[in-house]
Design a protein around this motif. Structure first.
Motif, short mmCIF file in Angstrom:
data_model
loop_
_atom_site.label_atom_id
_atom_site.label_comp_id
_atom_site.label_asym_id
_atom_site.label_seq_id
_atom_site.Cartn_x
_atom_site.Cartn_y
_atom_site.Cartn_z
N GLN A 184 0.81 -1.43 -0.65
CA GLN A 184 0.30 -0.04 0.08
C GLN A 184 0.71 1.41 -0.48
O GLN A 184 1.51 1.58 1.08
CB GLN A 184 -0.47 -0.42 1.38
N GLY B 94 -2.05 7.53 -0.34
CA GLY B 94 -2.95 7.48 -0.37
C GLY B 94 -3.69 6.78 -1.33
O GLY B 94 -4.61 6.98 -2.70
N MET B 95 -2.95 5.57 -1.89
CA MET B 95 -3.37 4.73 -2.46
C MET B 95 -4.21 3.42 -2.34
O MET B 95 -3.83 3.07 -1.09
CB MET B 95 -2.13 3.94 -3.89
N GLY B 96 -5.22 2.46 -3.11
CA GLY B 96 -5.17 1.48 -1.77
C GLY B 96 -4.45 0.34 -2.08
O GLY B 96 -3.77 0.43 -2.20
N LEU B 97 -4.11 -0.87 -1.38
CA LEU B 97 -3.82 -1.96 -1.44
C LEU B 97 -3.67 -3.04 -2.96
O LEU B 97 -4.68 -3.17 -3.58
CB LEU B 97 -4.33 -3.05 -0.92
#
Lengths: 112, 111
Positions: free
Chosen positions: A37, A40-43
């Motif tokens: 991760q 500011g981003m998803g997984l």
């Protein structure tokens, strides 16, 4: 307490070094996965396993290796660390008959 | 894998009910819908799953219309501790699945 244990919690590496992130679960879950991760981003899925001896690649597998010799353990190896691998890494597991993953608390990795 | 679309962020006042909707237009017949909650510096936590109609547990409710092309996570009377990122995932039922997460919805609860 039962769950997913990740070690270490923090790690700083120099570019080019290798290391192994450890993941262990004591719930006898068949499925295990590694995610990264970024801020500011998803997984994003790196690698996953559906059982001992069986692994496969996820979305972003380059630069990482995995193996699954036992049901409990699913280590993630960084072959030659690069700054682009600076991230938080999460390991997760679930039972095959269910849909909810149990996540570890994460490893924060910095590559300088 | 069915692609999901969620709002990037939402704000709500304490004590209000919050509904987060997720679109999954290409959901397959055997797919289940799951939701996760993630607090800062923690791994995601599984909240709820459903196939169709309504599911309720001690944390939330999940509403799924008959066509299953969307789902709505409902959080009753939110508190400041519900401030988190909420992820909607569509997971293939049974057997092996390759689960990927989107960017989620960042819920900010305001005092």
């Amino acid at each position: 307490n039962a769950g997913v244990t990740q070690t270490p919690k923090f790690q700083v590496l120099k570019t080019g070094q290798s290391m192994t992130l450890q993941c262990a679960q004591d719930m006898n879950h068949e499925y295990m996965s590694w995610y990264r991760q970024d801020p500011g981003m998803g997984l994003r899925l790196i690698h996953y396993s559906v059982g001992a001896g069986i692994t496969d690649q996820g979305e972003v597998p380059n630069g990482y290796n995995v193996s699954r010799s036992t049901t409990e353990d699913f280590p993630l190896r960084l072959l030659s660390a690069a700054p682009s691998q600076t991230s938080v890494y999460f390991c997760a597991s679930r039972r095959g008959s269910t849909y909810g993953y149990t996540f570890g608390s994460g490893t924060r990795l910095t590559v300088v | 894998l069915a692609k999901t679309t969620q709002p990037i962020s939402m704000d709500s006042y304490e004590g209000q009910e919050v509904n987060i909707t997720c679109s999954h237009n290409n959901i397959a017949t055997n797919d289940y819908i799951t939701w996760y909650q993630q607090f800062p510096s923690q791994g995601p936590r599984f909240i709820i799953q459903g196939y169709k109609t309504k599911v309720t547990n001690e944390v939330a409710s999940l509403f799924i219309p008959a066509d299953r092309k969307s789902s709505t996570l409902s959080l009753p009377r939110v508190s400041l501790s519900d401030t988190a990122v909420y992820y909607c995932l569509v997971a293939e039922a049974g057997g092996y699945q390759k689960v990927t997460f989107g960017t989620g919805t960042k819920l900010q609860v305001i005092p």
